[in-house]
Design a protein around this motif. Structure first.
Motif, PDB file in Angstrom:
ATOM      1  N   LEU A  22      -9.706   6.154  -2.404  1.00 42.70           N
ATOM      2  CA  LEU A  22      -8.697   5.497  -1.914  1.00 42.70           C
ATOM      3  C   LEU A  22      -7.295   6.080  -1.830  1.00 42.70           C
ATOM      4  O   LEU A  22      -7.260   6.976  -2.962  1.00 42.70           O
ATOM      5  CB  LEU A  22      -8.426   4.064  -2.900  1.00 42.70           C
ATOM      6  N   GLY A  23      -6.670   6.186  -0.670  1.00 43.54           N
ATOM      7  CA  GLY A  23      -5.642   7.066  -0.616  1.00 43.54           C
ATOM      8  C   GLY A  23      -4.352   6.110  -0.030  1.00 43.54           C
ATOM      9  O   GLY A  23      -4.568   5.141   0.738  1.00 43.54           O
ATOM     10  N   LEU A  24      -3.486   6.687   0.008  1.00 41.51           N
ATOM     11  CA  LEU A  24      -2.154   6.484   0.745  1.00 41.51           C
ATOM     12  C   LEU A  24      -1.214   7.700   1.268  1.00 41.51           C
ATOM     13  O   LEU A  24      -1.160   8.482   0.372  1.00 41.51           O
ATOM     14  CB  LEU A  24      -1.387   5.433  -0.545  1.00 41.51           C
ATOM     15  N   ILE A  25      -1.225   7.313   2.381  1.00 43.76           N
ATOM     16  CA  ILE A  25      -0.024   8.494   2.990  1.00 43.76           C
ATOM     17  C   ILE A  25       1.072   7.862   3.057  1.00 43.76           C
ATOM     18  O   ILE A  25       1.282   7.118   3.774  1.00 43.76           O
ATOM     19  CB  ILE A  25      -0.729   8.984   4.299  1.00 43.76           C
ATOM     20  N   VAL A  32      -4.611  10.416  -3.506  1.00 42.80           N
ATOM     21  CA  VAL A  32      -5.789   9.975  -3.466  1.00 42.80           C
ATOM     22  C   VAL A  32      -6.348   9.711  -5.000  1.00 42.80           C
ATOM     23  O   VAL A  32      -6.320  10.533  -5.793  1.00 42.80           O
ATOM     24  CB  VAL A  32      -6.971  11.045  -2.721  1.00 42.80           C
ATOM     25  N   ILE A  33      -6.840   8.339  -5.175  1.00 41.50           N
ATOM     26  CA  ILE A  33      -7.135   7.862  -6.704  1.00 41.50           C
ATOM     27  C   ILE A  33      -8.783   7.747  -6.441  1.00 41.50           C
ATOM     28  O   ILE A  33      -9.200   7.337  -5.343  1.00 41.50           O
ATOM     29  CB  ILE A  33      -6.294   6.724  -6.948  1.00 41.50           C
ATOM     30  N   SER A  34      -9.389   8.330  -7.670  1.00 42.94           N
ATOM     31  CA  SER A  34     -10.658   7.968  -7.578  1.00 42.94           C
ATOM     32  C   SER A  34     -11.008   7.510  -8.810  1.00 42.94           C
ATOM     33  O   SER A  34     -10.467   7.246  -9.860  1.00 42.94           O
ATOM     34  CB  SER A  34     -11.349   9.718  -7.678  1.00 42.94           C
ATOM     35  N   SER A  77      -1.148   0.056  -6.715  1.00 50.67           N
ATOM     36  CA  SER A  77      -0.856  -1.390  -6.732  1.00 50.67           C
ATOM     37  C   SER A  77      -1.350  -1.841  -5.215  1.00 50.67           C
ATOM     38  O   SER A  77      -1.557  -3.070  -5.268  1.00 50.67           O
ATOM     39  CB  SER A  77       0.719  -1.543  -6.746  1.00 50.67           C
ATOM     40  N   ALA A  78      -1.156  -1.112  -4.063  1.00 45.13           N
ATOM     41  CA  ALA A  78      -1.625  -1.439  -2.924  1.00 45.13           C
ATOM     42  C   ALA A  78      -2.808  -1.972  -2.865  1.00 45.13           C
ATOM     43  O   ALA A  78      -3.487  -3.012  -2.419  1.00 45.13           O
ATOM     44  CB  ALA A  78      -1.300  -0.476  -1.833  1.00 45.13           C
ATOM     45  N   TYR A  79      -3.952  -1.158  -3.520  1.00 44.47           N
ATOM     46  CA  TYR A  79      -5.324  -1.620  -3.487  1.00 44.47           C
ATOM     47  C   TYR A  79      -5.587  -2.524  -4.577  1.00 44.47           C
ATOM     48  O   TYR A  79      -6.638  -3.554  -4.342  1.00 44.47           O
ATOM     49  CB  TYR A  79      -6.226  -0.423  -3.757  1.00 44.47           C
ATOM     50  N   GLN A  80      -4.781  -2.678  -5.695  1.00 42.01           N
ATOM     51  CA  GLN A  80      -5.068  -3.984  -6.672  1.00 42.01           C
ATOM     52  C   GLN A  80      -4.511  -5.256  -5.854  1.00 42.01           C
ATOM     53  O   GLN A  80      -5.347  -6.174  -6.101  1.00 42.01           O
ATOM     54  CB  GLN A  80      -4.137  -3.517  -8.020  1.00 42.01           C
ATOM     55  N   TRP A  85      -5.995 -10.470  -3.205  1.00 40.42           N
ATOM     56  CA  TRP A  85      -5.969 -11.398  -2.220  1.00 40.42           C
ATOM     57  C   TRP A  85      -7.418 -11.543  -1.657  1.00 40.42           C
ATOM     58  O   TRP A  85      -7.741 -12.835  -1.225  1.00 40.42           O
ATOM     59  CB  TRP A  85      -5.205 -10.605  -1.202  1.00 40.42           C
ATOM     60  N   LEU A  86      -8.231 -10.607  -1.584  1.00 39.10           N
ATOM     61  CA  LEU A  86      -9.554 -10.883  -1.272  1.00 39.10           C
ATOM     62  C   LEU A  86     -10.278 -11.842  -2.164  1.00 39.10           C
ATOM     63  O   LEU A  86     -11.141 -12.918  -1.763  1.00 39.10           O
ATOM     64  CB  LEU A  86     -10.329  -9.515  -1.125  1.00 39.10           C
TER      65      LEU A  86
END
Length: 93
Positions: A22-25, A32-34, A77-80, A85-86
């Protein structure tokens, strides 16, 4: 997510994902977190282009020697938040 792109305070960013990474620009950095808490960060430097100045498409990725922790925290935090929410069926409300 959740920002008005026409406001002056808008901060551009992009989310990326593969089957594991997962990544964030954000702020000209790619984080990139793995799995297993692996993190990679690159500085993004725009390449010279014939395109208009506000349309940057090509970048050189330069690996960082020292991590930028606040960008790692933003990525996680964005992916958490999205996962939460999902799970609660609140993403599309």
């Amino acid at each position: 997510m959740g920002q008005d792109i026409f406001k002056e305070s808008f901060q551009p960013k992009a989310y990326i994902a593969t089957y594991q990474d997962l990544g964030l620009i954000k702020d000209n950095y790619l984080t990139v977190i793995s799995p297993r808490k692996k993190v990679r960060q690159n500085s993004l430097r725009p390449q010279k282009s014939e395109l208009p100045a506000n349309f940057k498409l090509y970048y050189d990725e330069v690996p960082l020697k020292n991590s930028v922790q606040n960008l790692i925290d933003d990525c996680v935090s964005a992916y958490q938040s999205t996962s939460f929410w999902l799970q609660k069926n609140q993403l599309n409300k």
